[in-house]
Design an enzyme around this catalytic site. Structure first.
Site, PDB file in Angstrom:
ATOM      1  N   GLU A  57       7.330-114.345  27.951  1.00  0.00           N
ATOM      2  CA  GLU A  57       8.382-114.299  28.772  1.00  0.00           C
ATOM      3  C   GLU A  57       8.128-112.166  29.440  1.00  0.00           C
ATOM      4  O   GLU A  57       8.296-111.676  28.267  1.00  0.00           O
ATOM      5  CB  GLU A  57       9.725-113.833  27.753  1.00  0.00           C
ATOM      6  CG  GLU A  57      10.172-114.805  27.175  1.00  0.00           C
ATOM      7  CD  GLU A  57      10.890-115.146  26.144  1.00  0.00           C
ATOM      8  OE1 GLU A  57      12.298-114.354  25.796  1.00  0.00           O
ATOM      9  OE2 GLU A  57      10.353-115.310  24.644  1.00  0.00           O
ATOM     10  N   HIS A  85      12.024-118.131  30.464  1.00  0.00           N
ATOM     11  CA  HIS A  85      11.885-118.476  29.454  1.00  0.00           C
ATOM     12  C   HIS A  85      11.338-120.482  28.753  1.00  0.00           C
ATOM     13  O   HIS A  85      12.526-120.748  27.662  1.00  0.00           O
ATOM     14  CB  HIS A  85      13.050-118.265  28.838  1.00  0.00           C
ATOM     15  CG  HIS A  85      13.797-118.003  27.153  1.00  0.00           C
ATOM     16  ND1 HIS A  85      13.657-119.310  25.578  1.00  0.00           N
ATOM     17  CD2 HIS A  85      13.223-117.311  26.329  1.00  0.00           C
ATOM     18  CE1 HIS A  85      13.369-118.453  24.922  1.00  0.00           C
ATOM     19  NE2 HIS A  85      13.403-117.152  24.609  1.00  0.00           N
ATOM     20  N   ASP A 105       7.313-113.011  17.128  1.00  0.00           N
ATOM     21  CA  ASP A 105       8.216-112.732  17.660  1.00  0.00           C
ATOM     22  C   ASP A 105       8.752-111.419  18.016  1.00  0.00           C
ATOM     23  O   ASP A 105       9.537-110.127  17.829  1.00  0.00           O
ATOM     24  CB  ASP A 105       9.358-113.585  17.522  1.00  0.00           C
ATOM     25  CG  ASP A 105      10.789-113.436  17.823  1.00  0.00           C
ATOM     26  OD1 ASP A 105      10.361-113.118  19.332  1.00  0.00           O
ATOM     27  OD2 ASP A 105      11.526-113.997  16.962  1.00  0.00           O
ATOM     28  N   HIS A 128      20.332-112.817  24.904  1.00  0.00           N
ATOM     29  CA  HIS A 128      19.499-113.479  25.418  1.00  0.00           C
ATOM     30  C   HIS A 128      21.183-113.665  26.824  1.00  0.00           C
ATOM     31  O   HIS A 128      21.515-114.933  27.403  1.00  0.00           O
ATOM     32  CB  HIS A 128      19.420-114.835  25.552  1.00  0.00           C
ATOM     33  CG  HIS A 128      18.440-114.508  25.056  1.00  0.00           C
ATOM     34  ND1 HIS A 128      17.186-113.868  25.090  1.00  0.00           N
ATOM     35  CD2 HIS A 128      17.132-115.880  24.524  1.00  0.00           C
ATOM     36  CE1 HIS A 128      15.814-113.703  25.134  1.00  0.00           C
ATOM     37  NE2 HIS A 128      15.933-115.386  24.144  1.00  0.00           N
ATOM     38  N   ARG A 151      17.232-109.163  23.058  1.00  0.00           N
ATOM     39  CA  ARG A 151      18.601-108.315  22.227  1.00  0.00           C
ATOM     40  C   ARG A 151      18.890-107.124  22.501  1.00  0.00           C
ATOM     41  O   ARG A 151      18.181-106.356  22.929  1.00  0.00           O
ATOM     42  CB  ARG A 151      18.286-109.174  20.737  1.00  0.00           C
ATOM     43  CG  ARG A 151      17.285-109.762  20.542  1.00  0.00           C
ATOM     44  CD  ARG A 151      17.083-109.632  18.775  1.00  0.00           C
ATOM     45  NE  ARG A 151      17.208-110.751  18.149  1.00  0.00           N
ATOM     46  CZ  ARG A 151      16.081-111.857  17.845  1.00  0.00           C
ATOM     47  NH1 ARG A 151      14.718-111.668  18.803  1.00  0.00           N
ATOM     48  NH2 ARG A 151      16.635-113.367  17.862  1.00  0.00           N
TER      49      ARG A 151
HETATM   50  C1  BGC Z   1      13.098-114.505  20.957  1.00  0.00           C
HETATM   51  C2  BGC Z   1      13.091-115.061  20.247  1.00  0.00           C
HETATM   52  C3  BGC Z   1      14.270-116.163  20.105  1.00  0.00           C
HETATM   53  C4  BGC Z   1      14.039-117.686  21.333  1.00  0.00           C
HETATM   54  C5  BGC Z   1      15.283-118.179  21.424  1.00  0.00           C
HETATM   55  C6  BGC Z   1      13.294-115.198  22.351  1.00  0.00           C
HETATM   56  O1  BGC Z   1      13.155-114.812  23.471  1.00  0.00           O
HETATM   57  O2  BGC Z   1      12.307-113.720  20.860  1.00  0.00           O
HETATM   58  O3  BGC Z   1      13.205-114.216  18.941  1.00  0.00           O
HETATM   59  O4  BGC Z   1      14.774-116.649  18.839  1.00  0.00           O
HETATM   60  O5  BGC Z   1      13.872-116.509  22.168  1.00  0.00           O
HETATM   61  O6  BGC Z   1      14.764-119.491  22.243  1.00  0.00           O
END
Ligand code: BGC
Length: 393
Positions: free
Chosen positions: A358, A220, A292, A146, A117
């Site tokens: 990640e 991811h 998370d 992302h 983010r």
């Molecule tokens: C994030 C999550 C997000 C997800 C989406 C992750 O890398 O940390 O907050 O919802 O990606 O797939």
């Protein structure tokens, strides 16, 4: 490294996972260091505009098999042996390209220009402010996630297979135009996936720019080492080579505090079963809806690989160890999976049936003066390496 000399396209149907074996197809070409290992290139499907999309199948001498597509530079599947030698796909995703065209969960993707983010979608370089699209709003607070609405997971890369001694792989390139999703500078990106005969699966990203920009290119994949996508990852054991995590606000943006893990459910400095503490009444877990967060890796030094994580499924004995040259690792416990994505074999992916690990720079690094710099300038090369080492115990 030599490029694959005889690329060959087989019918798109054949590229749909498990619908046929590339090795046995009379139309496919494979080569490699043994009969069972090698590299096969075929057609995965077509983009809505009609461009052909390739898929590369990498196989090693132990039967491990990785499928990587040019769309999104995505890892489509990874077959890994368990303690009895049984192979199973340990990733969430789709059987066909069409699934990935509409995917909103970033399954298997290469995420960029900035993974994770950026607060309010705003940052400054050299005193000039830039605005990015806001495409996410945890806690009702808008942010950029992302890479935006059409990040690197939603573009067509150009792939080229290669083989060299005991490894084979695919190099994917993408030129991200100046202004794409609001980011400054033309970024030329190269992502390489490599499968070795020692069961290492390597993802590596390099990038150069023609103007100052920010970046954090991230892999991811969603992992469930049991090979059964219907099961919860709460029973997996996780170790993170970290003594601190980044505390966040309600919008999942780091506050700047590096919080000590000791005595909290965020402590994975020795192996813990993921589900054992995930429901504890602890602020970070409440804000994230579970795990998370970014953990700051111990002992990172410029450019050197350090251990980041060890994940183990006690049932099958499959183990995945991750090392990286990045300063942090995001452990995302699949909290937002809710059964709405129907993936491989028609399985509806339920809450916490997979997790992401990640390696990355800090989320929102462009707005955090204490974070390692996320700025890339002309003449510099960004380099992110992530090694997944598989074994069974
Ligand atoms: C994030 C999550 C997000 C997800 C989406 C992750 O890398 O940390 O907050 O919802 O990606 O797939």
């Amino acid at each position: 490294m030599k490029p694959l000399v005889k690329p060959l396209f087989v019918v798109a149907m054949c590229a749909a996972l498990s619908s046929c074996s590339d090795d046995s197809s009379p139309d496919s070409t494979s080569s490699g260091s043994s009969e069972s290992s090698g590299l096969v290139e075929s057609e995965f499907g077509k983009m809505p505009g009609g461009e052909s999309v390739k898929i590369f199948t990498l196989t090693n001498t132990n039967g491990m098999e990785a499928k990587v597509t040019e769309y999104g530079a995505i890892l489509v599947s990874l077959q890994v042996p368990d303690k009895d030698g049984n192979l199973a796909d340990v990733t969430h995703g789709y059987d066909t390209l069409e699934g990935w065209l509409t995917n909103t969960s970033y399954f298997g993707a290469t995420v960029g220009r900035f993974g994770n983010r950026i607060a309010h979608g705003k940052f400054s370089i050299d005193g000039k402010e830039y605005s990015l699209v806001t495409n996410n709003d945890p806690g009702g607070i808008p942010c950029h996630l992302h890479g935006g609405t059409k990040g690197y997971d939603k573009v067509l890369w150009k792939g080229e297979g290669f083989e060299s001694g005991s490894e084979r792989g695919v190099k994917l390139t993408y030129v991200s135009p100046d202004g794409e999703e609001g980011y400054p500078g033309t970024l030329t990106v190269e992502v390489t996936y490599t499968l070795t005969d020692s069961n290492d699966f390597v993802w590596e990203a390099k990038a150069t720019t023609d103007a100052p920009t920010v970046l954090n290119i991230v892999h991811h994949s969603y992992w469930n080492l049991s090979g059964d996508a219907n099961t919860s990852i709460n029973d997996h054991e996780l170790k993170l080579f970290s003594d601190h995590y980044l505390a966040t606000d309600a919008g999942l943006i780091p506050t700047g505090e590096k919080a000590a893990v000791t005595g909290t459910p965020m402590d994975f400095s020795s192996a813990h079963v993921i589900g054992a503490r995930v429901e504890e009444d602890f602020e970070a877990l409440k804000l994230g809806g579970g795990y998370d967060h970014a953990w700051v890796l111990n002992g990172t030094k410029d450019g050197d690989l350090v251990k980041a994580a060890k994940l183990r499924d006690p049932e099958t004995g499959r183990v995945m160890e991750i090392s990286t040259n990045q300063p942090a690792i995001q452990f995302y416990g699949g909290n937002f999976l809710d059964g709405t994505a129907t993936g491989k074999g028609g399985v509806a992916y339920q809450h916490r049936t997979a997790l992401c690990l990640e390696t990355e720079n800090y989320p929102d690094a462009p707005n955090n003066p204490d974070a390692p710099s996320a700025v890339l300038r002309p003449g510099e090369t960004y380099h992110h390496k992530m090694v997944h080492s598989f074994s069974a115990e």
